[in-house]
Design a protein around this motif. Structure first.
Motif, PDB file in Angstrom:
ATOM      1  N   THR A  93       3.165  12.663  20.121  1.00 41.99           N
ATOM      2  CA  THR A  93       2.450  11.793  19.187  1.00 41.99           C
ATOM      3  C   THR A  93       3.067  10.396  19.212  1.00 41.99           C
ATOM      4  OG1 THR A  93       1.952  13.674  17.790  1.00 41.99           O
ATOM      5  CG2 THR A  93       1.770  11.516  16.773  1.00 41.99           C
ATOM      6  N   ILE A  94       2.201   9.385  19.325  1.00 49.29           N
ATOM      7  CA  ILE A  94       2.668   7.997  19.317  1.00 49.29           C
ATOM      8  C   ILE A  94       2.405   7.352  17.957  1.00 49.29           C
ATOM      9  CG2 ILE A  94       2.391   5.706  20.418  1.00 49.29           C
ATOM     10  CD1 ILE A  94       3.340   7.697  22.455  1.00 49.29           C
ATOM     11  N   ALA A  95       1.235   7.613  17.393  1.00 51.01           N
ATOM     12  CA  ALA A  95       0.898   6.967  16.108  1.00 51.01           C
ATOM     13  C   ALA A  95       0.003   7.881  15.285  1.00 51.01           C
ATOM     14  CB  ALA A  95       0.199   5.640  16.369  1.00 51.01           C
ATOM     15  N   GLY A 118       5.448  -0.973  22.688  1.00 49.88           N
ATOM     16  CA  GLY A 118       5.556   0.488  22.667  1.00 49.88           C
ATOM     17  C   GLY A 118       5.023   1.148  21.413  1.00 49.88           C
ATOM     18  N   VAL A 119       4.425   0.379  20.494  1.00 52.85           N
ATOM     19  CA  VAL A 119       3.966   0.982  19.228  1.00 52.85           C
ATOM     20  C   VAL A 119       2.675   1.781  19.439  1.00 52.85           C
ATOM     21  CG1 VAL A 119       2.557  -0.971  18.386  1.00 52.85           C
ATOM     22  CG2 VAL A 119       3.767   0.472  16.742  1.00 52.85           C
ATOM     23  N   GLY A 120       1.930   1.447  20.509  1.00 50.32           N
ATOM     24  CA  GLY A 120       0.716   2.232  20.786  1.00 50.32           C
ATOM     25  C   GLY A 120      -0.575   1.432  20.828  1.00 50.32           C
ATOM     26  N   LEU A 137      -6.385   1.263  22.558  1.00 46.22           N
ATOM     27  CA  LEU A 137      -7.501   0.762  23.381  1.00 46.22           C
ATOM     28  C   LEU A 137      -8.019   1.871  24.297  1.00 46.22           C
ATOM     29  CD1 LEU A 137      -6.522  -2.860  24.525  1.00 46.22           C
ATOM     30  CD2 LEU A 137      -7.624  -2.096  22.420  1.00 46.22           C
ATOM     31  N   LYS A 138      -7.065   2.615  24.897  1.00 47.82           N
ATOM     32  CA  LYS A 138      -7.488   3.703  25.810  1.00 47.82           C
ATOM     33  C   LYS A 138      -8.274   4.769  25.045  1.00 47.82           C
ATOM     34  CE  LYS A 138      -3.474   3.354  28.797  1.00 47.82           C
ATOM     35  NZ  LYS A 138      -2.186   4.039  28.984  1.00 47.82           N
ATOM     36  N   ALA A 139      -7.917   4.957  23.770  1.00 39.20           N
ATOM     37  CA  ALA A 139      -8.663   5.940  22.962  1.00 39.20           C
ATOM     38  C   ALA A 139     -10.088   5.446  22.741  1.00 39.20           C
ATOM     39  CB  ALA A 139      -7.948   6.171  21.627  1.00 39.20           C
ATOM     40  N   ASP A 160      -6.910  -6.676  26.704  1.00 36.98           N
ATOM     41  CA  ASP A 160      -5.482  -6.403  26.506  1.00 36.98           C
ATOM     42  C   ASP A 160      -4.687  -7.616  26.987  1.00 36.98           C
ATOM     43  OD1 ASP A 160      -3.175  -5.118  25.875  1.00 36.98           O
ATOM     44  OD2 ASP A 160      -3.394  -3.484  27.316  1.00 36.98           O
ATOM     45  N   GLU A 161      -4.090  -8.326  26.074  1.00 32.70           N
ATOM     46  CA  GLU A 161      -3.279  -9.521  26.369  1.00 32.70           C
ATOM     47  C   GLU A 161      -3.960 -10.501  27.333  1.00 32.70           C
ATOM     48  OE1 GLU A 161       0.907  -8.997  26.774  1.00 32.70           O
ATOM     49  OE2 GLU A 161       0.780  -6.913  26.136  1.00 32.70           O
ATOM     50  N   PRO A 162      -5.145 -11.013  26.978  1.00 29.13           N
ATOM     51  CA  PRO A 162      -5.874 -11.879  27.908  1.00 29.13           C
ATOM     52  C   PRO A 162      -5.233 -13.243  28.117  1.00 29.13           C
ATOM     53  CG  PRO A 162      -6.983 -11.849  25.792  1.00 29.13           C
ATOM     54  CD  PRO A 162      -5.874 -10.848  25.703  1.00 29.13           C
TER      55      PRO A 162
HETATM   56  N1  LIG Z   1       0.514   8.017  30.273  1.00 28.69           N
HETATM   57  C1  LIG Z   1       1.455   8.120  29.349  1.00 28.69           C
HETATM   58  N2  LIG Z   1       2.052   9.307  29.134  1.00 28.69           N
HETATM   59  C2  LIG Z   1       3.005   9.452  28.182  1.00 28.69           C
HETATM   60  N3  LIG Z   1       3.432   8.456  27.372  1.00 28.69           N
HETATM   61  C3  LIG Z   1       2.878   7.252  27.544  1.00 28.69           C
HETATM   62  C4  LIG Z   1       1.860   7.014  28.524  1.00 28.69           C
HETATM   63  N4  LIG Z   1       1.496   5.708  28.439  1.00 28.69           N
HETATM   64  C5  LIG Z   1       2.244   5.164  27.454  1.00 28.69           C
HETATM   65  N5  LIG Z   1       3.068   6.092  26.923  1.00 28.69           N
HETATM   66  C6  LIG Z   1       4.038   5.869  25.824  1.00 28.69           C
HETATM   67  O1  LIG Z   1       3.296   5.585  24.650  1.00 28.69           O
HETATM   68  C7  LIG Z   1       3.984   4.622  23.834  1.00 28.69           C
HETATM   69  C8  LIG Z   1       3.020   3.517  23.467  1.00 28.69           C
HETATM   70  O2  LIG Z   1       2.661   2.817  24.658  1.00 28.69           O
HETATM   71  P1  LIG Z   1       1.594   1.649  24.642  1.00 28.69           P
HETATM   72  O3  LIG Z   1       1.453   1.176  26.040  1.00 28.69           O
HETATM   73  O4  LIG Z   1       0.376   2.104  23.933  1.00 28.69           O
HETATM   74  O5  LIG Z   1       2.341   0.561  23.740  1.00 28.69           O
HETATM   75  P2  LIG Z   1       1.926  -0.942  23.427  1.00 28.69           P
HETATM   76  O6  LIG Z   1       1.973  -1.087  21.939  1.00 28.69           O
HETATM   77  O7  LIG Z   1       0.648  -1.265  24.115  1.00 28.69           O
HETATM   78  O8  LIG Z   1       3.139  -1.714  24.071  1.00 28.69           O
HETATM   79  P3  LIG Z   1       3.237  -3.161  24.761  1.00 28.69           P
HETATM   80  O9  LIG Z   1       3.167  -4.175  23.662  1.00 28.69           O
HETATM   81  O10 LIG Z   1       4.591  -3.127  25.374  1.00 28.69           O
HETATM   82  O11 LIG Z   1       2.140  -3.276  25.778  1.00 28.69           O
HETATM   83  C9  LIG Z   1       5.197   4.175  24.644  1.00 28.69           C
HETATM   84  O12 LIG Z   1       6.319   4.839  24.126  1.00 28.69           O
HETATM   85  C10 LIG Z   1       4.886   4.622  26.051  1.00 28.69           C
HETATM   86  O13 LIG Z   1       6.061   4.973  26.741  1.00 28.69           O
END
Ligand SMILES: Nc1ncnc2c1ncn2[C@@H]1O[C@H](COP(=O)(O)OP(=O)(O)OP(=O)(O)O)[C@@H](O)[C@H]1O
Length: 337
Positions: free
Chosen positions: A32-34, A54-56, A61-63, A179-181
């Motif tokens: 779980t990330i968030a 790394g907060v997610g 966006l991928k969701a 994403d970060e344009p």
């Molecule tokens: N394919 C994956 N499988 C497992 N964990 C992942 C995967 N992609 C990302 N993560 C983890 O999910 C967490 C969130 O990643 P994410 O890329 O969504 O963060 P972010 O907020 O977009 O960060 P940033 O500002 O650095 O781009 C991180 O701890 C990352 O290591």
């Protein structure tokens, strides 16, 4: 591209989600990330999502794009559940600009922008007159027309990024996700691109969601901000409300940095007391700034700043010293350590 006037917030969001749990399945284990991610994305608004590395944010966006569906909860596009829509339907509704590099450097800018029409023409489809008209309009509004025949391999990072945005614009979908344009863009282009996105949101009624780390640009251009902080529910609101309610300050945890709530600027926290500074307002600001950045150095008792000519006089130990640049004053004070 049809531009519809749409200055009022629509009553219903175009994308809606409640209490999502986001994360990844790695080797059959849930990571779980968030938690507790709820949001509404509205047409006619530029929404900026911010949060620490790394907060997610990209995971969210991928969701939305169904590349990595939520571990729990559903995301709705109008009345349809996003995970049940087919790919072409999603592409007609949502255009995406990610941070990945484009592989085919041999393609021209025009060809890349024209690719944005694919959901409407099909992979083998030829561009109709109407498609070409949209491509031309996009090239013009993004100022890519002057480099339309250049190959992608010949572009600067910023030009390539603008071309990617052009491709998404040509898709002419009601929702755009970026994403970060502005990551590779120079100072002026950062604002130009965001203003273009804001204009599109307003005038064409698009819902535009942008992930950015650029607080200054987000504060200046966003209608809505989404803030993601570790282990906290997603917070949304206008930049002004989130600043006044103290949410934006949470983007800078720890004791070193803070956001000045009176102007949104990031600065070092001021643990010590700065000396009294007198003089014109704008001089005081920059003299104080030079002291705040060097808070560890011995401070004078009092400072007087004057203009025409610009002079800074510092008073310490019953002496006074005059300087014509802040850097000279700082160098002098540092030596007094
Ligand atoms: N394919 C994956 N499988 C497992 N964990 C992942 C995967 N992609 C990302 N993560 C983890 O999910 C967490 C969130 O990643 P994410 O890329 O969504 O963060 P972010 O907020 O977009 O960060 P940033 O500002 O650095 O781009 C991180 O701890 C990352 O290591």
């Amino acid at each position: 591209m049809e531009i519809h006037q749409n200055s009022h917030r629509q009553a219903k969001p175009c994308i809606h989600a409640k209490n999502l749990v986001l994360g990844y399945v790695v080797e059959q284990q849930l990571h779980t990330i968030a938690n507790d991610i709820s949001f509404d994305l509205y047409n006619g608004e530029l929404t900026c999502m911010m949060g620490p590395n790394g907060v997610g944010k990209s995971t969210l966006l991928k969701a939305i794009m169904n590349q990595n569906p939520p571990l729990k909860g559903d995301i709705w596009l109008d009345k349809k559940e996003i995970r049940l829509m087919n790919e072409q339907d999603r592409a007609k509704n949502i255009a995406v600009v990610l941070t990945e590099k484009i592989r085919s450097g041999l393609m021209t800018v025009r060809e890349l922008v024209a690719l944005g029409r694919t959901p409407h023409t099909g992979w083998l489809g030829h561009l109709s007159k109407a498609d070409n008209k949209i491509v031309n309009q996009v090239l013009e509004m993004t100022h890519l027309d002057v480099i339309a025949q250049k190959k992608l391999s010949e572009l600067s990072d910023g030009q390539r990024q603008t071309a990617m945005i052009g491709r998404a614009l040509a898709q002419d979908s009601s929702i755009m996700i970026l994403d970060e344009p502005t990551a590779h863009l120079d100072l002026t282009n950062r604002f130009e691109i965001m203003y273009l996105l804001k204009k599109l949101a307003k005038e064409a009624g698009k819902a535009i969601l942008v992930v950015t780390h650029d607080l200054e640009v987000a504060m200046e251009t966003a209608d809505q901000l989404w803030i993601m902080i570790n282990q906290e529910p997603l917070v949304s609101g206008s930049p002004e409300d989130l600043m006044l309610e103290g949410h934006i300050q949470k983007l800078l945890p720890g004791n070193k940095w803070e956001i000045d709530a009176s102007n949104g600027k990031i600065r070092l926290k001021n643990p010590g007391v700065l000396p009294e500074i007198t003089g014109p307002e704008h001089l005081i600001y920059w003299v104080r700034n030079s002291l705040r950045k060097n808070i560890e150095m011995p401070m004078p008792e009092k400072i007087v700043a004057t203009e025409n000519p610009f002079e800074i006089t510092i008073y310490c130990n019953q002496n006074h010293y005059t300087f014509s640049r802040t850097s000279e004053m700082v160098r002098f004070l540092k030596k007094g350590k």
